[in-house]
Design a protein around this motif. Sequence first.
Motif, PDB file in Angstrom:
ATOM      1  N   ALA A   1      -7.212   3.084  -8.926  1.00 34.19           N
ATOM      2  CA  ALA A   1      -7.464   3.820  -7.681  1.00 34.19           C
ATOM      3  C   ALA A   1      -6.214   4.573  -7.227  1.00 34.19           C
ATOM      4  CB  ALA A   1      -7.941   2.874  -6.589  1.00 34.19           C
ATOM      5  N   TYR A   2      -5.054   4.061  -7.574  1.00 32.24           N
ATOM      6  CA  TYR A   2      -3.803   4.716  -7.198  1.00 32.24           C
ATOM      7  C   TYR A   2      -3.153   5.418  -8.390  1.00 32.24           C
ATOM      8  CZ  TYR A   2      -4.224   1.987  -2.940  1.00 32.24           C
ATOM      9  OH  TYR A   2      -4.678   1.444  -1.758  1.00 32.24           O
ATOM     10  N   ASN A   3      -3.757   5.235  -9.549  1.00 30.35           N
ATOM     11  CA  ASN A   3      -3.203   5.820 -10.773  1.00 30.35           C
ATOM     12  C   ASN A   3      -1.723   5.432 -10.944  1.00 30.35           C
ATOM     13  OD1 ASN A   3      -3.190   7.247 -13.140  1.00 30.35           O
ATOM     14  ND2 ASN A   3      -3.005   9.289 -12.179  1.00 30.35           N
ATOM     15  N   VAL A   4      -1.438   4.184 -10.688  1.00 29.11           N
ATOM     16  CA  VAL A   4      -0.074   3.675 -10.869  1.00 29.11           C
ATOM     17  C   VAL A   4      -0.080   2.698 -12.043  1.00 29.11           C
ATOM     18  CG1 VAL A   4       1.761   2.249  -9.864  1.00 29.11           C
ATOM     19  CG2 VAL A   4       0.559   3.921  -8.438  1.00 29.11           C
ATOM     20  N   SER A   5       0.874   2.874 -12.961  1.00 25.31           N
ATOM     21  CA  SER A   5       1.032   1.931 -14.070  1.00 25.31           C
ATOM     22  C   SER A   5       2.358   1.209 -13.937  1.00 25.31           C
ATOM     23  CB  SER A   5       1.033   2.650 -15.422  1.00 25.31           C
ATOM     24  OG  SER A   5      -0.180   3.309 -15.621  1.00 25.31           O
ATOM     25  N   LEU A   6       2.299  -0.095 -14.066  1.00 24.51           N
ATOM     26  CA  LEU A   6       3.514  -0.909 -14.047  1.00 24.51           C
ATOM     27  C   LEU A   6       3.635  -1.556 -15.415  1.00 24.51           C
ATOM     28  CD1 LEU A   6       2.250  -2.218 -10.759  1.00 24.51           C
ATOM     29  CD2 LEU A   6       4.542  -1.261 -10.884  1.00 24.51           C
ATOM     30  N   MET A   7       4.640  -1.157 -16.147  1.00 23.01           N
ATOM     31  CA  MET A   7       4.728  -1.609 -17.525  1.00 23.01           C
ATOM     32  C   MET A   7       5.932  -2.495 -17.755  1.00 23.01           C
ATOM     33  SD  MET A   7       3.588   1.751 -19.498  1.00 23.01           S
ATOM     34  CE  MET A   7       3.618   3.139 -18.454  1.00 23.01           C
ATOM     35  N   LEU A   8       5.794  -3.276 -18.799  1.00 20.78           N
ATOM     36  CA  LEU A   8       6.895  -4.147 -19.214  1.00 20.78           C
ATOM     37  C   LEU A   8       7.094  -3.962 -20.710  1.00 20.78           C
ATOM     38  CD1 LEU A   8       8.854  -6.601 -18.763  1.00 20.78           C
ATOM     39  CD2 LEU A   8       6.947  -8.026 -19.542  1.00 20.78           C
ATOM     40  N   TRP A   9       8.294  -3.565 -21.086  1.00 20.87           N
ATOM     41  CA  TRP A   9       8.620  -3.433 -22.504  1.00 20.87           C
ATOM     42  C   TRP A   9       9.677  -4.462 -22.836  1.00 20.87           C
ATOM     43  CZ3 TRP A   9       7.130  -1.694 -27.006  1.00 20.87           C
ATOM     44  CH2 TRP A   9       8.056  -1.484 -28.024  1.00 20.87           C
ATOM     45  N   ARG A  10       9.293  -5.398 -23.713  1.00 18.09           N
ATOM     46  CA  ARG A  10      10.230  -6.475 -24.058  1.00 18.09           C
ATOM     47  C   ARG A  10      11.278  -5.944 -25.021  1.00 18.09           C
ATOM     48  NH1 ARG A  10       8.052 -11.591 -22.166  1.00 18.09           N
ATOM     49  NH2 ARG A  10       9.723 -12.599 -23.278  1.00 18.09           N
TER      50      ARG A  10
ATOM     51  N   ILE B   1       0.849  -1.195   0.000  1.00 18.02           N
ATOM     52  CA  ILE B   1       0.000   0.000   0.000  1.00 18.02           C
ATOM     53  C   ILE B   1       0.884   1.245   0.000  1.00 18.02           C
ATOM     54  CG2 ILE B   1      -1.722   1.300   1.330  1.00 18.02           C
ATOM     55  CD1 ILE B   1      -2.875  -1.404   2.211  1.00 18.02           C
ATOM     56  N   ASP B   2       1.935   1.194   0.815  1.00 17.33           N
ATOM     57  CA  ASP B   2       2.878   2.311   0.846  1.00 17.33           C
ATOM     58  C   ASP B   2       3.535   2.501  -0.523  1.00 17.33           C
ATOM     59  OD1 ASP B   2       4.513   4.333   2.234  1.00 17.33           O
ATOM     60  OD2 ASP B   2       6.150   2.937   1.816  1.00 17.33           O
ATOM     61  N   PHE B   3       3.890   1.391  -1.167  1.00 16.17           N
ATOM     62  CA  PHE B   3       4.493   1.465  -2.499  1.00 16.17           C
ATOM     63  C   PHE B   3       3.552   2.188  -3.462  1.00 16.17           C
ATOM     64  CE2 PHE B   3       5.468   0.186  -6.765  1.00 16.17           C
ATOM     65  CZ  PHE B   3       6.845  -0.020  -6.803  1.00 16.17           C
ATOM     66  N   LEU B   4       2.264   1.804  -3.423  1.00 14.36           N
ATOM     67  CA  LEU B   4       1.304   2.407  -4.344  1.00 14.36           C
ATOM     68  C   LEU B   4       1.070   3.884  -4.027  1.00 14.36           C
ATOM     69  CD1 LEU B   4      -1.175  -0.595  -4.571  1.00 14.36           C
ATOM     70  CD2 LEU B   4       0.179   0.347  -6.461  1.00 14.36           C
ATOM     71  N   ARG B   5       0.992   4.211  -2.737  1.00 15.71           N
ATOM     72  CA  ARG B   5       0.763   5.612  -2.349  1.00 15.71           C
ATOM     73  C   ARG B   5       1.921   6.500  -2.752  1.00 15.71           C
ATOM     74  NH1 ARG B   5      -1.822   4.420   3.447  1.00 15.71           N
ATOM     75  NH2 ARG B   5      -3.963   4.096   2.755  1.00 15.71           N
ATOM     76  N   ARG B   6       3.128   6.013  -2.497  1.00 15.11           N
ATOM     77  CA  ARG B   6       4.310   6.799  -2.862  1.00 15.11           C
ATOM     78  C   ARG B   6       4.407   7.049  -4.357  1.00 15.11           C
ATOM     79  NH1 ARG B   6       8.724   6.831   0.664  1.00 15.11           N
ATOM     80  NH2 ARG B   6       8.205   5.722   2.560  1.00 15.11           N
ATOM     81  N   ASN B   7       3.891   6.096  -5.113  1.00 14.41           N
ATOM     82  CA  ASN B   7       4.059   6.177  -6.556  1.00 14.41           C
ATOM     83  C   ASN B   7       2.783   6.602  -7.278  1.00 14.41           C
ATOM     84  OD1 ASN B   7       6.885   5.352  -6.911  1.00 14.41           O
ATOM     85  ND2 ASN B   7       6.183   3.481  -5.898  1.00 14.41           N
ATOM     86  N   ARG B   8       1.893   7.217  -6.525  1.00 10.40           N
ATOM     87  CA  ARG B   8       0.639   7.697  -7.116  1.00 10.40           C
ATOM     88  C   ARG B   8       0.935   8.576  -8.339  1.00 10.40           C
ATOM     89  NH1 ARG B   8      -4.564   8.010  -5.449  1.00 10.40           N
ATOM     90  NH2 ARG B   8      -4.152   7.240  -3.347  1.00 10.40           N
ATOM     91  N   GLY B   9       0.202   8.294  -9.425  1.00 14.23           N
ATOM     92  CA  GLY B   9       0.370   9.098 -10.639  1.00 14.23           C
ATOM     93  C   GLY B   9       1.621   8.744 -11.439  1.00 14.23           C
ATOM     94  N   LYS B  10       2.323   7.686 -11.021  1.00 14.58           N
ATOM     95  CA  LYS B  10       3.585   7.389 -11.705  1.00 14.58           C
ATOM     96  C   LYS B  10       3.486   6.237 -12.695  1.00 14.58           C
ATOM     97  CE  LYS B  10       6.760   9.426  -8.510  1.00 14.58           C
ATOM     98  NZ  LYS B  10       7.694   9.191  -7.426  1.00 14.58           N
ATOM     99  N   ARG B  11       4.401   6.295 -13.638  1.00 11.18           N
ATOM    100  CA  ARG B  11       4.527   5.206 -14.610  1.00 11.18           C
ATOM    101  C   ARG B  11       5.883   4.544 -14.433  1.00 11.18           C
ATOM    102  NH1 ARG B  11       2.851   6.959 -20.361  1.00 11.18           N
ATOM    103  NH2 ARG B  11       4.298   8.662 -20.015  1.00 11.18           N
TER     104      ARG B  11
END
Length: 361
Positions: free
Chosen positions: A151-160, A97-107
Motif C-alpha cells: 500500500a505504501y510501495n516501501v521495501s525494507l530489505m536485508l542483505w546478509r 505511518i509518517d515513516f512509510l509516507r515519507r519513504n513511499r516508492g523507496k527501497r
Amino acid sequence: MGANAIGIALLTLLCLGQAHGDHHSPNGVGGAMKEKKKCDYSQGRWVYSSSYPLYKSSDCPFLEPEFDCQKNGRPDKLYLKLRWQPTSCNLPSFNGIDFLRRNRGKRIMFVGDSLSLNQWQSLTCMLHTAVPKAAYSLRTWQGLSTFKFPAYNVSLMLWRDALLVDLVKKNGTRVLKLDSINSVKPWKGMDILIFNSWHWWLHSGRQQPWDVIQYRRNTYKDMNRLIAYKLAMTTWGRWIDSNIDSSKTQVFFQGISPDHSSGSDWNEPKATCRGQTRAVQGTKYPGGSNPAQVVVEQVLSQMSKPVYLLDVTSLSQLRKDGHPSIYGYGGKRGNDCSHWCLPGVPDTWNQLLYASLIHKI
Ligand SMILES: *[C@@H]1O[C@H](CO)[C@@H](O)[C@H](O)[C@H]1NC(C)=O
Ligand SMILES: *[C@@H]1O[C@H](CO)[C@@H](O)[C@H](O)[C@H]1NC(C)=O
C-alpha cells in the motif's frame, strides 16, 4: 612486508588518524551535514517510560525466535520499559505511518551481519505495529530478505554480508581480500543503505569464515583484526565514494553494536550479560570507548560522499540488560551477549534512523 611490519605501520596510521579525527563531530560526518545537525543523540541516559515498549513481540508474527526473549522465558521486564533520553534534546518519537509516507516508492536496504538482521527486524515490527491492517509480504531468497508494504510501495530489505569486502575461494582456500569489492553487490540502486560490519572480524577457529587474508600482493595467515577491519572499511568507503550517487541514495552506517560478555567492562568482573536486569545508570560507560567505533569514525571522516553514522555505540553500551543471554534460542545455544532482545535496544537505533530522515541530514 611481514604481517608485523604492516601491523606497526598501520597502527601508526590508526593513531595519527585518531588525533587528526578529533575535530570531527562524532555523529554527523562531512561538512554540510554538520551544520544541519540538530542535536547529538549519541550521549544521554536510559529512563523509565510507562509507554514503552513500542510494540509487543506477539504483535509481530515474523519476529525471529532468537530475538523473542519474552517468549523464550525471560522473566524480567524492566528492560522493555526504557527510553533513550539524549542529554541536550529529545529524540523525536517514532511515527510509523509518517515513516512509510515519507519513504513511499523507496527501497531501503540493511547490509551486514546478524546485527543488521536485528535492526531490520526491529524496524519491520515497528512499522507493522503502526499499520497492523496494511498487507505485507516477506520473502527470503538466499542472502536477501525483502519485507514489503504494497500500500505504501516501501521495501525494507536485508542483505546478509558480514564482511563487506570480497571473500573468494581460490583453489580450495577461502581468501579474504581486504582491498577488493568486485563480487556482485545488490547495493546499487537503493534509496537508503544502512551498512554494518564488525563482529565477524573477531571470529577465529571454526567460526572464522576465511583461511587467509590478502592485501595488495601479500597474503597473511592472520593479522591484527582491528587493522584488517580498518583496511576493509577503507575499501568499502572507496567503493561508496565511486559507486554511490548521493542525489539518489542516502548512506548510513549503523555503528558498532557493543557486546556484554565481559563484566569487567562495567566493574563486575565475574559477570556477563546473563541475569542483568538493569541498564548502567547515568551517561558514562565504565568500559570506555570502543576501538572499532574509532575506526569507523576515521574512515567516514575521510570519505568524499556523505555517510551518516547512526552512532548506536554509547547508548547500547549502557544496556548490559538488553541481550537475550540464555533466552535467545530457548537456551539451546548458550549465552548470547551480542544480539538484542526485541522489543529492545535496536528500536532506539531505528528512532535515530527516523530522526535523521525527518531532519533530512
Ligand atoms: C513503486 O516504487 C518503485 C521504485 O521502488 C517504482 O519503480 C514503482 O513505479 C512504484 N510503484 C507504484 C505502483 O507506485
Ligand atoms: C592448488 O593446490 C594444489 C594442491 O595444494 C597445488 O599443487 C597447486 O599448485 C595449487 N594451484 C594453484 C594455482 O595455486
